[in-house]
Write an enzyme that holds these catalytic residues in place. Structure first.
Site, PDB file in Angstrom:
ATOM      1  N   SER A  98       0.759  -1.278  -0.108  1.00  0.00           N
ATOM      2  CA  SER A  98       0.019  -0.002   0.061  1.00  0.00           C
ATOM      3  C   SER A  98       0.832   1.273   0.051  1.00  0.00           C
ATOM      4  CB  SER A  98      -0.866  -0.093   1.129  1.00  0.00           C
ATOM      5  OG  SER A  98      -1.946   0.972   1.180  1.00  0.00           O
ATOM      6  N   ASN A  99       0.468   2.568   0.411  1.00  0.00           N
ATOM      7  CA  ASN A  99       1.067   3.667   0.482  1.00  0.00           C
ATOM      8  C   ASN A  99       0.572   4.410   1.708  1.00  0.00           C
ATOM      9  OD1 ASN A  99      -1.160   5.101  -0.251  1.00  0.00           O
ATOM     10  ND2 ASN A  99      -0.674   4.297  -2.469  1.00  0.00           N
ATOM     11  N   HIS A 100       1.209   5.539   1.821  1.00  0.00           N
ATOM     12  CA  HIS A 100       0.873   6.409   2.954  1.00  0.00           C
ATOM     13  C   HIS A 100      -0.278   7.463   2.949  1.00  0.00           C
ATOM     14  CE1 HIS A 100       4.597   5.319   4.720  1.00  0.00           C
ATOM     15  NE2 HIS A 100       5.296   5.596   3.675  1.00  0.00           N
ATOM     16  N   SER A 101      -0.983   7.208   1.676  1.00  0.00           N
ATOM     17  CA  SER A 101      -2.267   8.129   1.483  1.00  0.00           C
ATOM     18  C   SER A 101      -3.384   7.792   2.685  1.00  0.00           C
ATOM     19  CB  SER A 101      -2.975   7.669   0.318  1.00  0.00           C
ATOM     20  OG  SER A 101      -4.378   8.571   0.099  1.00  0.00           O
TER      21      SER A 101
ATOM     22  N   ALA B 218      -5.004   7.173  -4.145  1.00  0.00           N
ATOM     23  CA  ALA B 218      -3.717   6.843  -4.650  1.00  0.00           C
ATOM     24  C   ALA B 218      -3.787   5.267  -4.518  1.00  0.00           C
ATOM     25  CB  ALA B 218      -2.627   7.303  -3.551  1.00  0.00           C
TER      26      ALA B 218
END
Length: 461
Positions: free
Chosen positions: A272-275, A339
């Protein structure tokens, strides 16, 4: 360094006066100390101003919430067990930057005292329709109000409003005002369900009043749970904001995506990502406030969902792509602020990967490109806005994405920028179209959302 956040001052003073006002506050704070060095040589306000100049004292400007700055809210409180919650609503409206006047009905005073609202708003509470020297109070209040809010509204009030009764101050104001009216009923669930109450609600709506359905939850003691609960203040503030806002998106169907997606690696881990979803949620909320019919499609968020918006939760990029494809044929505007992960595991392990197995090599493949997948299905006239988060060569990559995916606008922000991007309450973005680039200053994400919608509205003509 001492930091002061003068909420009540910044709600009533222009920024150019803020330093002096904070200095005066600091001077009053200094005056409470028994020992004040140099107090005989200099005035305290002079010392405070010097401290501000030298950086020994800092202040923060608390921004007002659109569209409340300079607006007058007339809050009518009727008599029910939820009457005390109107004080929380008054406080929330004040914090947003509105001026609040309060009318208490006679029955409301049985539940909450006028001094409570007077202390919160700093203004006298109104309750008398006919009083010596105040025969035209209802006219003055009705003309001055930018919006009238009745919260809570009892079953008795709904009946009176539906039939145009004007034998108390609140009823007379409703007939005299041309401002929008927001009504928030709260009562026992059986009372709310009664056909007579529902008929009165429909009549009030037919008169142009905006009726906010009560929440579902715990009711008065011994009454259990059900529909009839007073809505949370933030929900009512959102409805009041919608009533005050210029409806620049009225009649438009808007789809907004927000947050990250997740790509599983094994049953317990994922890419995943930091969004956090803050920017997307802000865009959806601003569009709804401006009158749009909004659908928010979101991945796993780190921020609260707007309770007044229809939302669809997804987890993976493929699920988000499917949800967007289903909503797109009916959309006038698509804003892809999410994102989604760009890569997914080529093979998802059926069992948890163990450290004891040693080094693990993870093969990945590109995830579905949601924006690209919409090109063949976009309805005529739809406006499509994308986002680009880059670490370098931002404008070049953003323009490539703008052209490759057939976007009307793309919003560029750079990773690693101070006070901007993932998780921050503020953002610094550039708005790019086929011919121009516009760099916006650092702004709260709510304000960035409004700046973007202003540009979308202008582009649609």
């Amino acid at each position: 360094m001492q930091v002061f956040t003068p909420n009540e001052i910044t709600q009533t003073a222009a920024n150019k006066y803020l330093a002096v006002l904070v200095a005066s506050r600091y001077a009053r704070a200094l005056n409470e100390f028994p020992k004040m060095p140099s107090s005989r040589e200099k005035k305290l306000t002079t010392r405070a101003l010097e401290d501000l100049t030298d950086g020994d004292v800092a202040y923060r400007v608390v921004p007002r919430v659109r569209p409340f700055a300079g607006r007058r809210v007339l809050l009518g409180v009727t008599g029910g067990i939820a009457s005390y919650k109107a004080a929380l609503l008054a406080r929330a409206l004040l914090k947003a930057g509105a001026t609040v006047e309060v009318i208490l009905t006679r029955s409301a005073r049985e539940f909450v005292g006028g001094i409570t609202f007077e202390g919160l708003t700093g203004r006298p509470v109104h309750d008398a329709l006919l009083a010596e020297g105040a025969a035209l109070t209802h006219i003055a209040l009705a003309k001055a109000a930018d919006v009238v809010v009745v919260a809570p509204a009892t079953a008795d009030f709904l009946a009176r409003a539906a039939t145009g009764r004007a034998d108390d101050l609140l009823g007379a104001v409703l007939l005299a005002t041309t401002a929008p009216v927001v009504i928030a009923p709260a009562m026992n669930d059986h009372m709310w369900a009664h056909p007579a109450v529902q008929a009165n609600v429909r009549t009030c709506a037919g008169l142009g009043y905006r009726v906010v359905d009560p929440a579902v939850g715990d009711l008065a003691a011994g009454e259990g749970s059900g529909p009839g609960r007073f809505p949370e203040p933030e929900i009512l503030v959102a409805h009041v904001a919608r009533a005050l806002e210029v409806p620049s998106l009225a009649g438009l169907r808007v789809v907004v995506t927000a947050g990250p997606t997740q790509a599983p690696i094994d049953p317990v881990r994922f890419l995943s990502n930091h969004s956090t979803g803050k920017m997307g949620v802000a865009l959806a909320s601003a569009a709804w406030r401006r009158g749009a019919d909004v659908r928010l499609i979101h991945g796993p968020l780190s921020v609260p969902l707007p309770a007044h918006l229809p939302c669809e939760a997804v987890t993976t990029t493929a699920e988000m792509a499917d949800a967007v494809a289903a909503a797109l044929p009916h959309a006038d505007v698509l804003v892809m602020a999410a994102a989604p992960v760009d890569f997914v595991a080529a093979d998802v392990a059926p069992q948890k990967l163990k450290k004891s197995d040693g080094a693990v090599s993870l093969a990945v493949r590109p995830a579905v490109d949601i924006l690209a997948s919409t090109r063949v299905a976009r309805p005529p006239g739809v406006t499509v806005v994308g986002f680009a988060l880059e670490t370098h060569d931002g404008e070049r990559y953003a323009r490539e994405k703008l052209a490759a995916k057939g976007l009307d606008l793309i919003v560029l922000n750079l990773a690693g920028t101070a006070d901007a991007g993932f998780g921050a309450d503020t953002n610094r973005v550039s708005v790019i179209d086929a011919t121009a680039r516009e760099d916006l200053p650092l702004l709260p994400k709510d304000a960035v959302a409004d700046e973007l919608w202003d540009r979308i509205v202008r582009r649609r003509g």
